[in-house]
Write an enzyme that holds these catalytic residues in place. Structure first.
Site, PDB file in Angstrom:
ATOM      1  N   THR A 179       0.863  -1.177   0.000  1.00  0.00           N
ATOM      2  CA  THR A 179       0.000   0.000   0.000  1.00  0.00           C
ATOM      3  C   THR A 179       0.894   1.220   0.000  1.00  0.00           C
ATOM      4  O   THR A 179       2.075   1.116   0.326  1.00  0.00           O
ATOM      5  CB  THR A 179      -0.855   0.005   1.297  1.00  0.00           C
ATOM      6  OG1 THR A 179      -1.464  -1.263   1.471  1.00  0.00           O
ATOM      7  CG2 THR A 179      -1.918   1.068   1.299  1.00  0.00           C
ATOM      8  N   VAL A 208     -12.155  -6.409  -1.403  1.00  0.00           N
ATOM      9  CA  VAL A 208     -11.707  -5.068  -1.031  1.00  0.00           C
ATOM     10  C   VAL A 208     -11.124  -5.151   0.377  1.00  0.00           C
ATOM     11  O   VAL A 208     -11.725  -5.753   1.265  1.00  0.00           O
ATOM     12  CB  VAL A 208     -12.866  -4.049  -1.064  1.00  0.00           C
ATOM     13  CG1 VAL A 208     -12.408  -2.692  -0.525  1.00  0.00           C
ATOM     14  CG2 VAL A 208     -13.408  -3.905  -2.483  1.00  0.00           C
TER      15      VAL A 208
END
Length: 318
Positions: A179, A208
């Protein structure tokens, strides 16, 4: 500006921290050349945000600029260089939050948006909603005049090879998640947090993770701002970003103490891997991880850039 009895000049109190993911790095495979390349990119991402802060710009503009830089850099799992889903596609998520107003915006499972963090901000500022997903988010982004790309834009050979290996093994260790994110405090005392990702390699069924979930992957209030990275399912279950802010507020402890309680204790007990970057309203920065490494860096009012990749005791709480 007086903070807890200490007078600070406005520029002394500015602060910016970034991360480029945790849980994707093994020191054994990391060469000195790679170390230099990654740290250089982290410094450039810091510079993108710091140049805004030092000129008196907002924390929101700073975190967006730093995250956009990381989205455009193919080394990190966000924007170009995002990982592949089980269908061989790139599906991106992002979120952003403004501390003093508690406004937030997020998007999930998008496949044609060049800079997801900018669309997440548009959701916050130009819609009545907090989160948009899939085609609807893409339509909104187009309507806002934001840059769209062909899905092939995200492709890098390295990520595709990781995907092929992951498909073979199905439970590939060490390259599962990554990320990018940023947190900032500006001269006005305002805080912002932003996070963006390509998700998990070989993710299935429209999965998700924590990144676009406000309170899980991203959170900011008037006290602190947090951006998370790691195994998203655990960050959702533990509401990690919000929990750190809540512990700091209700227990009256420091940002670093709150972050360590969540990442070193609660997350480990759950079996979750990852890390966080955070800033409080006095400019204290916390960088906490329970993995072997996390691409990270920070800069404060003195303009000195600090970057780190693997676990070290230095510069984890400033």
């Amino acid at each position: 500006r007086r903070v807890h009895g200490i007078i600070k000049t406005q520029m002394e109190s500015i602060a910016l921290a970034i991360h480029g993911g945790a849980g994707v790095i093994t020191q054994a495979k990391f060469t000195p050349e790679m170390d230099k390349i990654y740290k250089n990119e982290l410094e450039l991402a810091l510079k993108a945000g710091y140049e805004i802060l030092i000129k008196g710009g907002s924390a929101m503009n700073a975190v967006e600029a730093s995250v956009r830089y990381l989205e455009d850099c193919p080394l990190f799992n966000a924007g170009k260089g995002a990982v592949f889903s089980a269908e061989g596609e790139n599906e991106l998520d992002a979120s952003i939050m403004e501390g003093h107003t508690l406004r937030a915006g997020a998007i999930a499972a998008v496949t044609t948006i060049k800079n997801p963090i900018t669309t997440a901000r548009a959701v916050m500022e130009k819609s009545e909603h907090v989160m948009l997903i899939g085609q609807g988010a893409e339509e909104f982004s187009k309507k806002m005049g934001l840059e769209q790309v062909d899905p092939s834009y995200y492709y890098t050979e390295e990520r595709y090879q990781e995907f092929l290996e992951a498909k073979k093994e199905d439970e590939k260790k060490g390259k599962k998640f990554g990320t990018v994110g940023a947190v900032a405090l500006d001269k006005f005392g305002h805080i912002a947090a932003a996070t963006s990702t390509g998700g998990m390699t070989n993710k299935k069924f429209g999965r998700v993770g924590g990144v676009p979930i406000i309170g899980a992957g991203t959170y900011a209030n008037s006290l602190c701002g947090i951006s998370c990275t790691g195994h998203g399912e655990f960050f959702i279950r533990a509401a990690v970003a919000h929990d750190i802010a809540a512990i700091m507020e209700y227990k009256k402890v420091s940002l670093d103490e709150a972050a360590k309680e969540v990442i070193h204790k609660k997350m480990i007990e759950l079996g979750g891997e990852g890390g966080i970057i955070a800033v409080d309203n006095t400019g204290n920065i916390s960088l906490v991880l329970n993995t072997e490494g996390m691409y990270r860096g920070f800069v404060k009012g003195d303009g000195k850039y600090y970057t780190s990749i693997f676990k070290d005791k230095q510069h984890n709480s400033i």
